[in-house]
Motif scaffolding. Structure first.
Motif, PDB file in Angstrom:
ATOM      1  N   ARG A  94     -52.973  75.580 -41.749  1.00 39.34           N
ATOM      2  CA  ARG A  94     -53.574  76.628 -42.603  1.00 39.34           C
ATOM      3  C   ARG A  94     -52.505  77.398 -43.376  1.00 39.34           C
ATOM      4  O   ARG A  94     -52.740  77.821 -44.510  1.00 39.34           O
ATOM      5  CB  ARG A  94     -54.394  77.589 -41.756  1.00 39.34           C
ATOM      6  N   LEU A  95     -51.345  77.574 -42.758  1.00 36.37           N
ATOM      7  CA  LEU A  95     -50.265  78.310 -43.422  1.00 36.37           C
ATOM      8  C   LEU A  95     -49.629  77.516 -44.560  1.00 36.37           C
ATOM      9  O   LEU A  95     -48.873  78.067 -45.357  1.00 36.37           O
ATOM     10  CB  LEU A  95     -49.189  78.690 -42.397  1.00 36.37           C
ATOM     11  N   ALA A 155     -53.556  74.134 -31.094  1.00 40.06           N
ATOM     12  CA  ALA A 155     -53.902  75.345 -31.843  1.00 40.06           C
ATOM     13  C   ALA A 155     -52.796  75.709 -32.831  1.00 40.06           C
ATOM     14  O   ALA A 155     -53.065  76.163 -33.956  1.00 40.06           O
ATOM     15  CB  ALA A 155     -54.168  76.502 -30.886  1.00 40.06           C
ATOM     16  N   ALA A 156     -51.544  75.510 -32.427  1.00 42.27           N
ATOM     17  CA  ALA A 156     -50.428  75.793 -33.321  1.00 42.27           C
ATOM     18  C   ALA A 156     -50.440  74.859 -34.525  1.00 42.27           C
ATOM     19  O   ALA A 156     -50.132  75.281 -35.658  1.00 42.27           O
ATOM     20  CB  ALA A 156     -49.102  75.659 -32.566  1.00 42.27           C
ATOM     21  N   ALA A 208     -50.740  65.720 -27.851  1.00 40.13           N
ATOM     22  CA  ALA A 208     -51.806  66.589 -28.353  1.00 40.13           C
ATOM     23  C   ALA A 208     -51.520  67.022 -29.787  1.00 40.13           C
ATOM     24  O   ALA A 208     -52.420  67.049 -30.637  1.00 40.13           O
ATOM     25  CB  ALA A 208     -51.945  67.814 -27.445  1.00 40.13           C
ATOM     26  N   ALA A 209     -50.260  67.345 -30.072  1.00 39.72           N
ATOM     27  CA  ALA A 209     -49.892  67.754 -31.423  1.00 39.72           C
ATOM     28  C   ALA A 209     -50.050  66.601 -32.411  1.00 39.72           C
ATOM     29  O   ALA A 209     -50.549  66.783 -33.534  1.00 39.72           O
ATOM     30  CB  ALA A 209     -48.459  68.268 -31.435  1.00 39.72           C
ATOM     31  N   ALA A 210     -49.627  65.403 -31.999  1.00 38.06           N
ATOM     32  CA  ALA A 210     -49.728  64.245 -32.887  1.00 38.06           C
ATOM     33  C   ALA A 210     -51.183  63.900 -33.185  1.00 38.06           C
ATOM     34  O   ALA A 210     -51.538  63.557 -34.322  1.00 38.06           O
ATOM     35  CB  ALA A 210     -49.021  63.049 -32.255  1.00 38.06           C
ATOM     36  N   ALA A 256     -44.908  76.181 -25.000  1.00 33.75           N
ATOM     37  CA  ALA A 256     -44.913  76.503 -23.570  1.00 33.75           C
ATOM     38  C   ALA A 256     -45.426  75.343 -22.711  1.00 33.75           C
ATOM     39  O   ALA A 256     -46.030  75.559 -21.665  1.00 33.75           O
ATOM     40  CB  ALA A 256     -45.736  77.763 -23.303  1.00 33.75           C
ATOM     41  N   ALA A 257     -45.213  74.114 -23.173  1.00 36.04           N
ATOM     42  CA  ALA A 257     -45.652  72.912 -22.455  1.00 36.04           C
ATOM     43  C   ALA A 257     -47.157  72.845 -22.277  1.00 36.04           C
ATOM     44  O   ALA A 257     -47.648  72.193 -21.349  1.00 36.04           O
ATOM     45  CB  ALA A 257     -44.956  72.795 -21.099  1.00 36.04           C
ATOM     46  N   ASP A 258     -47.909  73.457 -23.154  1.00 41.23           N
ATOM     47  CA  ASP A 258     -49.370  73.530 -23.064  1.00 41.23           C
ATOM     48  C   ASP A 258     -49.990  72.724 -24.207  1.00 41.23           C
ATOM     49  O   ASP A 258     -49.875  73.117 -25.374  1.00 41.23           O
ATOM     50  CB  ASP A 258     -49.815  74.989 -23.151  1.00 41.23           C
ATOM     51  N   PRO A 259     -50.650  71.595 -23.914  1.00 44.04           N
ATOM     52  CA  PRO A 259     -51.229  70.782 -24.988  1.00 44.04           C
ATOM     53  C   PRO A 259     -52.229  71.535 -25.855  1.00 44.04           C
ATOM     54  O   PRO A 259     -52.249  71.354 -27.086  1.00 44.04           O
ATOM     55  CB  PRO A 259     -51.896  69.621 -24.230  1.00 44.04           C
ATOM     56  N   GLN A 260     -53.077  72.366 -25.247  1.00 45.73           N
ATOM     57  CA  GLN A 260     -54.061  73.111 -26.041  1.00 45.73           C
ATOM     58  C   GLN A 260     -53.383  74.116 -26.961  1.00 45.73           C
ATOM     59  O   GLN A 260     -53.791  74.301 -28.105  1.00 45.73           O
ATOM     60  CB  GLN A 260     -55.052  73.814 -25.114  1.00 45.73           C
ATOM     61  N   ARG A 261     -52.351  74.754 -26.445  1.00 45.30           N
ATOM     62  CA  ARG A 261     -51.606  75.699 -27.272  1.00 45.30           C
ATOM     63  C   ARG A 261     -50.936  74.983 -28.444  1.00 45.30           C
ATOM     64  O   ARG A 261     -50.877  75.501 -29.565  1.00 45.30           O
ATOM     65  CB  ARG A 261     -50.572  76.418 -26.405  1.00 45.30           C
TER      66      ARG A 261
END
Length: 370
Positions: free
Chosen positions: A83-84, A76-77, A100-102, A68-73
């Motif tokens: 973990r999965l 967290a993903a 943020a993901a990288a 959703a274009a959210d760096p914090q989200r």
């Protein structure tokens, strides 16, 4: 390679699927249409991989998370997907979100093949965990600046919103144009209404206006205001970030959305693989696929090749980036170290400057190739 011992080397041994985590903007304020095309490419490639035997007989599976274009989200993903037990991450369209993901993937020791984000500084420090298919912004936007110069534009205005991505793009344009006799005037869209942009263009004698703003707003309102101002009949509107690529742009603007050059990462002619994938994507999307859909397909094609040759161990996947040689939909994909870029980079995918033909807005015209 700094591999956190608690999360390194995750490999499923129970005969279940090999899983890839997919980061995709699927809800607002993310660019949903771009996310839909990216996911279509990812999913089509997974289907093709499984139709040809999967990964050593095990099916490949996407575990999709909406950023959703959210760096914090997004961060967290990444934590959740790590973990999965996913073997690697794929995807993302928005540059700030991909950064943020990288950053999080690098910290966790989780390989991430970024599909579509172009921000040069995808990570603050060089990393072996992250690779990227899309060209760096500094490379693509310099090509766009060369197109502007070749078209005779020396006085450029940019309508810009505050963002690391837009600021980086404006800086690339300013530096490249200034060294060649051009000037860039920045119009702060926090302070200007779309209609006021017209007066600024006249006052600065700009011959081109570049949209470094969000879509649909304020981009749509700016375009409509400029198109309706007779003083600006000769002013070119441009959108280097690629907004006019998507059908939503044409639906929002109609004829006003034509003749607005943008960057597209496709070759002038697709080869046999690209043509086959284009047909399948068109059927899946019920519309012409964007370059983002091809980026999604190529992402899975690369990861599948690495998984088949190196297994699903995370460290081995990351170590494989320099050895990748994959026939993608848009050319042969290899990764290298590019000065100033901290991730493994495909240098470079094909780059075009194109626009929608005013006589036939569903058709694209190639104006310049880099």
């Amino acid at each position: 390679m700094n591999t956190p011992p608690s999360l390194s080397g995750v490999e499923r041994t129970d005969g279940s699927s090999v899983q890839i985590g997919a980061l995709v903007p699927l809800t607002r304020p993310g660019w949903v249409e771009a996310g839909r095309h990216l996911l279509a490419g990812l999913e089509l490639a997974v289907r093709d991989v499984n139709d040809t035997g999967g990964i050593a007989g095990r099916p490949l599976e996407l575990v999709v998370r909406d950023t959703a274009a959210d760096p914090q989200r997004a961060a967290a993903a990444v934590d959740e997907l790590a973990r999965l037990g996913v073997a690697a991450l794929a995807g993302e369209y928005h540059s700030v979100v991909a950064r943020a993901a990288a950053t999080r993937a690098d910290a966790l020791g989780l390989p991430f093949l970024c599909s579509s984000a172009v921000l040069d500084a995808l990570t603050e420090q060089p990393t072996d965990w992250v690779a990227r298919l899309a060209p760096a912004q500094s490379h693509g936007w310099r090509i766009y600046a060369d197109f502007l110069l070749g078209a005779g534009h020396r006085r450029i205005a940019v309508a810009a919103e505050p963002s690391v991505y837009w600021a980086s793009g404006a800086r690339v344009l300013r530096d490249h144009l200034a060294s060649r006799g051009g000037t860039v005037v920045e119009l702060d869209m926090r302070a200007l209404a779309p209609a006021a942009v017209c007066d600024e263009l006249v006052g600065n004698r700009a011959t081109a206006l570049l949209l470094l703003v969000g879509h649909p707003e304020p981009a749509v309102s700016i375009v409509k205001s400029v198109r309706r101002d007779q003083r600006l009949a000769e002013v070119m509107i441009g959108a280097p970030a690629g907004q006019p690529e998507f059908a939503e742009w044409a639906r929002s603007l109609g004829d006003d959305g034509a003749a607005i050059p943008f960057l597209r990462y496709l070759p002038e002619r697709l080869g046999p693989l690209g043509a086959r994938v284009e047909t399948a994507l068109r059927e899946r999307l019920a519309e012409a696929p964007s370059f983002v859909a091809f980026e999604g397909y190529d992402t899975v094609a690369v990861l599948a090749d690495v998984l088949r040759s190196h297994g699903a161990d995370r460290a081995r996947i990351a170590e494989a980036w320099p050895h990748v040689v994959v026939a993608g939909t848009r050319g042969r994909i290899r990764f290298s170290r590019v000065p100033g870029i901290g991730v493994r980079q495909w240098a470079w995918p094909p780059i075009q400057v194109v626009d929608r033909d005013p006589a036939e807005p569903d058709r694209f015209r190639v104006l310049h190739a880099g």
